[in-house]
Write an enzyme that holds these catalytic residues in place. Structure first.
Site, PDB file in Angstrom:
ATOM      1  N   HIS A 152       0.822  -1.220   0.000  1.00  0.00           N
ATOM      2  CA  HIS A 152       0.000   0.000   0.000  1.00  0.00           C
ATOM      3  C   HIS A 152       0.845   1.254   0.000  1.00  0.00           C
ATOM      4  O   HIS A 152       2.084   1.200  -0.056  1.00  0.00           O
ATOM      5  CB  HIS A 152      -0.956  -0.008   1.198  1.00  0.00           C
ATOM      6  CG  HIS A 152      -0.283  -0.082   2.540  1.00  0.00           C
ATOM      7  ND1 HIS A 152       0.586   0.874   3.002  1.00  0.00           N
ATOM      8  CD2 HIS A 152      -0.360  -1.007   3.535  1.00  0.00           C
ATOM      9  CE1 HIS A 152       1.008   0.567   4.211  1.00  0.00           C
ATOM     10  NE2 HIS A 152       0.455  -0.587   4.558  1.00  0.00           N
ATOM     11  N   CYS A 160       3.134  -5.018   6.564  1.00  0.00           N
ATOM     12  CA  CYS A 160       2.876  -4.720   5.154  1.00  0.00           C
ATOM     13  C   CYS A 160       4.144  -4.247   4.449  1.00  0.00           C
ATOM     14  O   CYS A 160       5.188  -4.056   5.061  1.00  0.00           O
ATOM     15  CB  CYS A 160       1.811  -3.636   5.028  1.00  0.00           C
ATOM     16  SG  CYS A 160       0.191  -4.124   5.662  1.00  0.00           S
TER      17      CYS A 160
END
Length: 494
Positions: A152, A160
């Site tokens: 992202h 992430c």
């Protein structure tokens, strides 16, 4: 005609992403895909594709490497072979080298994953994103847990791969065009480091080496043939190859070129070990970041495995201008990774490149200067936000440092339990001092770190080791419960 084609392409993109939204975990209440998810690929990148004989609609494959903090986008040509389109620097990944094992461990996943249109999120709270698909069949067979591990925007991670808004916008657009062109899914390969003979020799005694050798089988297939390996599962391991691997064969046929590369690398590893290459582990306080996002003095070149400098595959000045948004745990980035020499049994031998034990002991008595806070390019320090759902147990500092977490896995900081003593030995003023037993659901780690930094008392000018320990103990006892931060990229936000 051109305008009509462009309109048709946008309508197709909108339809595709509207369908994918139903499968996304982001319930942000937007009636359709965001405008940013429909933005065209940057003209410079389109021009790069043309020089390499690629089309926007050609299928893609993505590879990522934690240690080097790099992500590669490959495109498949008409002959079925992939060619590298572009390499992007990773702004932030969290945890340590090694697979994600359980929900809340802050580990970014390692393995082979399949990304479908349903995993693309056009309305992500972190600009744009796609889910890695963790856990896959092999992860589940190994009892690994977790969810919503994303690629992202912004520069905040708790499991992430954070790429900055500008970078994820381009990667997202490239993937979108491949889907519109007919690709039903693309492969996402996540590695701890580049699977070279040098790295395999260095990390031969790491507890994860067996898993990494399994990942290298898939890497060898791709690098030898430039074809996407079919991935299957055999017990708790991956199997790679053609149709037989995809069908679940535990002994799929190995292509001669792949076997030759594997044998060549194994021979190179044996030679490196014979020449005295030390076996090491690399320990991070909490993940890493590509050097291009650090001060300009550190972005002119990138140190290769051999210790020499080489030209970056991306423009450091360009990424140095990116707006990083919220940076998770910047103080852990300042310390940098530590290389630890380990024995064949995985036991620590010494800190690679460290001073002799006597000097280290003397430094511990006198006290060492704390690492300077990392200077983040264009880092914005927003005003602290208070979530209406957060229960507070103590007053906030006047200007608390904002440390956002972009993942639903929480923030228990398991790495501190594993490596806290190690960093304390060589750094009397670690970024995150030991904390009292407080319920993790009430006091996430980012808050404790931010507060502990401001609450640490200054040691006396002539403090010795015993008094330093007392001061640290006293500081620990003063740490009070702090308000919980939102968990970031939860079910409503990837």
């Amino acid at each position: 005609m051109t305008a009509r084609l462009a309109t048709a392409r946008l309508l197709a993109a909108a339809s595709l992403l509207a369908l994918s939204l139903a499968a996304c975990q982001d319930g942000s209440g937007i009636n359709g895909p965001s405008a940013r998810s429909l933005a065209p690929i940057a003209p410079q990148t389109v021009a790069l594709m043309q020089t390499k004989g690629m089309q926007q609609s050609d299928p893609i494959l993505i590879r990522t490497f934690k240690k080097e903090a790099e992500m590669e986008v490959w495109k498949r040509g008409g002959d079925g072979r992939y060619a590298l389109l572009k390499t992007y620097p990773i702004c932030r990944w969290s945890g340590q080298l090694g697979p994600k094992t359980r929900e809340g461990d802050r580990q970014a996943p390692e393995g082979f994953y399949t990304i479908t249109p349903g995993l693309m999120n056009p309305n992500s709270s972190y600009y744009l994103s796609f889910d890695t698909g963790f856990p896959n069949a092999v992860d589940r067979a190994n009892g690994r847990t977790g969810k919503y591990l994303m690629v992202h925007g912004t520069c905040s991670s708790a499991g992430c791969f954070a790429m900055t808004d500008a970078t994820i916008a381009e990667i997202y657009a490239i993937a979108r065009e491949a889907f519109i062109g007919g690709q039903r899914s693309f492969q996402f390969q996540s590695y701890p480091f580049r699977m070279t003979a040098e790295n395999m020799a260095k990390f031969r005694n790491d507890p994860n080496i067996g898993f990494w050798q399994n990942l290298k089988e898939g890497s060898d297939y791709f690098e030898a043939l430039r074809e996407e390996p079919k991935v299957g599962q055999c017990g708790t391991k991956y199997v790679f190859g053609g149709a037989d691997a995809a069908a679940g064969s535990c002994k799929p046929k190995v292509d001669p070129q792949v076997a030759e590369k594997s044998e060549r690398d194994a021979h190179a590893v044996a030679e490196l070990v014979a020449k005295g290459t030390p076996a090491v582990r690399v320990v991070y306080q909490d993940g890493g970041q590509n050097p291009v996002f650090r001060p300009p003095a550190n972005t002119s070149a990138f140190a290769s495995l051999g210790g020499t400098e080489t030209v970056l595959p991306y423009d450091a000045k360009e990424y140095g201008r990116h707006n990083l948004g919220d940076v998770s745990r910047p103080e852990t980035l300042a310390a940098g990774p530590q290389e630890i020499e380990v024995s064949p049994k995985g036991q620590t031998v010494m800190m690679a490149g460290a001073e002799p034990a006597k000097a280290a002991k003397a430094g511990a008595v006198k006290g060492a200067k704390p690492a300077a806070t990392t200077l983040m390019a264009n880092r914005v320090e927003p005003e602290p936000k208070v979530d209406a759902k957060v229960e507070t147990t103590a007053a906030l500092p006047e200007k608390p440092a904002r440390i956002a977490v972009a993942d639903a896995d929480g923030d228990p900081s398991a790495y501190q339990k594993l490596f806290g003593k190690l960093f304390a030995k060589d750094n009397p003023t670690p970024a995150a001092p030991p904390t009292p037993a407080v319920d993790a659901a009430v006091v996430p780690e980012p808050v404790k770190l931010a507060h502990a930094e401001t609450a640490s008392p200054k040691p006396a000018a002539k403090a010795h080791a015993v008094r330093t320990a007392k001061v640290e103990a006293k500081t620990e006892s003063k740490v009070d419960a702090k308000p919980a931060l939102r968990k970031g990229d939860d079910k409503a936000k990837p």
